[in-house]
Design a protein around this motif. Structure first.
Motif, short mmCIF file in Angstrom:
data_model
loop_
_atom_site.label_atom_id
_atom_site.label_comp_id
_atom_site.label_asym_id
_atom_site.label_seq_id
_atom_site.Cartn_x
_atom_site.Cartn_y
_atom_site.Cartn_z
N UNK A 1 75.06 11.01 -3.34
CA UNK A 1 74.32 9.85 -2.81
C UNK A 1 72.81 10.01 -2.98
N UNK A 2 72.31 11.21 -2.71
CA UNK A 2 70.87 11.43 -2.82
C UNK A 2 70.42 11.28 -4.29
N UNK A 3 71.22 11.81 -5.22
CA UNK A 3 70.86 11.69 -6.64
C UNK A 3 70.87 10.22 -7.05
N UNK A 4 71.84 9.46 -6.52
CA UNK A 4 71.90 8.03 -6.86
C UNK A 4 70.66 7.29 -6.32
N UNK A 5 70.28 7.61 -5.09
CA UNK A 5 69.09 6.96 -4.51
C UNK A 5 67.85 7.29 -5.33
N UNK A 6 67.75 8.53 -5.75
CA UNK A 6 66.61 8.95 -6.56
C UNK A 6 66.61 8.21 -7.89
N UNK A 7 67.79 8.06 -8.48
CA UNK A 7 67.92 7.34 -9.75
C UNK A 7 67.49 5.87 -9.59
N UNK A 8 67.95 5.26 -8.51
CA UNK A 8 67.57 3.84 -8.27
C UNK A 8 66.06 3.73 -8.12
N UNK B 1 71.58 9.29 6.58
CA UNK B 1 70.22 9.33 7.15
C UNK B 1 69.22 9.79 6.11
N UNK B 2 69.61 10.82 5.37
CA UNK B 2 68.72 11.37 4.35
C UNK B 2 68.36 10.30 3.32
N UNK B 3 69.37 9.57 2.85
CA UNK B 3 69.14 8.58 1.79
C UNK B 3 68.39 7.35 2.31
N UNK B 4 68.72 6.91 3.51
CA UNK B 4 67.98 5.78 4.09
C UNK B 4 66.50 6.16 4.23
N UNK B 5 66.24 7.38 4.72
CA UNK B 5 64.86 7.84 4.85
C UNK B 5 64.17 7.93 3.49
N UNK B 6 64.89 8.45 2.52
CA UNK B 6 64.32 8.60 1.17
C UNK B 6 63.88 7.24 0.62
N UNK B 7 64.73 6.24 0.74
CA UNK B 7 64.41 4.91 0.18
C UNK B 7 63.36 4.19 1.03
N UNK B 8 63.54 4.22 2.35
CA UNK B 8 62.61 3.50 3.23
C UNK B 8 61.20 4.09 3.12
#
Ligand code: SF4
Length: 170
Positions: free
Chosen positions: A39-46, A86-93
């Motif tokens: 999930x984190x890699x996908x968020x980073x890719x987006x 939580x990690x991914x929401x924080x990363x994107x927000x």
């Protein structure tokens, strides 16, 4: 995920074409046992490759069709992935991307994620479990898909009381 050769490249090409033509683009990520580990890699890719995306929706699994036939491969208790979420929401927000959580229940989410949780399930296929009747945040909770029996619900549901909210309901 779909197992079709070329699907990833075709999807990316389609997204770039939409952006070039001024379309508003939302990415919806279904949360399950195969998407959570990356999930984190996908968020980073987006964030890096699709910066034009207007909204990212992180969505609890709807037990229908493909998902229903592949429950053994896909089902994971949502309570077990809240840290990754939580990690991914924080990363994107933190990077000013609009992000929402769909289809997940407030009682399994940490309070820090409540501002991102939406009542995303259409009224006609939305229902609540029996214990939800006494829950003080029921009117703000996404509840469940009508197709979700106990096999598709977290084992960590907990109706909330005013005492649970004592820090905000002073
Ligand atoms: S107990 Fe039911 S209504 Fe209350 S937060 Fe949990 S799922 Fe939502």
């Amino acid at each position: 995920m779909v197992g079709a050769p070329g699907a990833f490249d075709e999807t990316l090409e389609g997204l770039y074409q939409l952006a070039l033509n001024g379309a508003k683009v939302e990415i919806r990520v279904v949360l399950h046992a195969m998407t959570i580990p990356r999930l984190r890699q996908l968020a980073s890719f987006i964030y890096r490759r699709l910066p034009f995306v207007e909204h990212v929706a992180l969505m609890g699994l709807e037990p229908m069709g493909f998902a229903k036939r592949n429950r053994e491969k896909l089902w994971i208790d949502p309570a077990s992935y809240v840290d990754a979420l939580s990690d991914v929401v924080g990363f994107l927000a933190n990077r000013k991307m609009q992000v929402s959580i769909y289809n997940l229940q407030l009682c399994i989410l940490p309070r820090s994620l409540w501002p991102f949780a939406r009542q995303s399930i259409s009224e006609w296929k939305n229902k609540f479990a029996a214990p939800c009747g006494g829950c003080v945040v029921r009117d703000h909770c996404a509840g469940f898909f009508a197709s979700a029996n106990d096999d598709w619900r977290s084992q960590h549901l907990k109706p909330l009381t005013l005492e649970d909210l004592s820090d905000v309901v002073a």
